[in-house]
Design a protein around this motif. Sequence first.
Motif, PDB file in Angstrom:
ATOM      1  N   SER A 186       0.810  -1.222   0.000  1.00  0.00           N
ATOM      2  CA  SER A 186       0.000   0.000   0.000  1.00  0.00           C
ATOM      3  C   SER A 186       0.843   1.272   0.000  1.00  0.00           C
ATOM      4  CB  SER A 186      -0.946  -0.003   1.200  1.00  0.00           C
ATOM      5  OG  SER A 186      -0.202  -0.055   2.401  1.00  0.00           O
ATOM      6  N   ASP A 187       2.077   1.195   0.479  1.00  0.00           N
ATOM      7  CA  ASP A 187       2.932   2.386   0.520  1.00  0.00           C
ATOM      8  C   ASP A 187       3.811   2.536  -0.728  1.00  0.00           C
ATOM      9  OD1 ASP A 187       4.566   0.199   1.062  1.00  0.00           O
ATOM     10  OD2 ASP A 187       5.812   1.292   2.492  1.00  0.00           O
ATOM     11  N   LEU A 188       3.611   1.682  -1.729  1.00  0.00           N
ATOM     12  CA  LEU A 188       4.415   1.720  -2.944  1.00  0.00           C
ATOM     13  C   LEU A 188       3.575   2.279  -4.100  1.00  0.00           C
ATOM     14  CD1 LEU A 188       7.159   0.934  -4.228  1.00  0.00           C
ATOM     15  CD2 LEU A 188       6.134  -1.272  -4.773  1.00  0.00           C
ATOM     16  N   HIS A 234       7.271  -4.572  -2.962  1.00  0.00           N
ATOM     17  CA  HIS A 234       7.392  -3.666  -1.824  1.00  0.00           C
ATOM     18  C   HIS A 234       8.561  -2.723  -2.047  1.00  0.00           C
ATOM     19  CE1 HIS A 234      10.302  -6.703  -0.411  1.00  0.00           C
ATOM     20  NE2 HIS A 234       9.396  -7.548  -0.807  1.00  0.00           N
TER      21      HIS A 234
END
Length: 180
Positions: free
Chosen positions: A77-79, A178
């Motif tokens: 989700s943070d990529l 990731h």
Amino acid sequence: MAHIDTQDNASRNNKRIAIWLVLIVALMVGMAYAAVPIYQIFCQVTGYGGTTQRAEDNAIAVIDREMTVRFAAQVASDLPVRIVPAATQVDKVGKKVTVTYEATNLTDQPVKTVASFNVTPASMGAYFNKIECFCFTEQTLAPNETVQMPVLYYLDPELDLNDELDTIREVTLFYAFHAS
């Protein structure tokens, strides 16, 4: 005098116990750090948990058995990257196949990513051989860049010798992307 000897012996015994306890704790910490790489090596060698094999070249033969290979991807989700998996392939076991994943950086900044992978069913991991894969190295995507990321693989014909795999006709290669 005997009282002093008893205290000296007790003191020496306490020091010995303390040294052993420190050594045991150090050994346990060392084993905790070594567990992950040792487990990864174990999985790569055995194919346990769907870990694919890394191959230098093609299989020794192509057999008549066909296998469907599906490709999937999940992005952390943070990529800020969009991944389009390769299209499903149906090929003979042992045939060398190249497929391509597509990655797009959705930002105005460079993005570095790595991909971990596995195969399902897990029992096929020992027979899924990758010759070339973007997952072997870190990928850097320039701002708003779209790249093609190839995977060159084959399914080892020896899977046909494993009676437990007789009913398997489909394999999924899954990548989890990731930030690195």
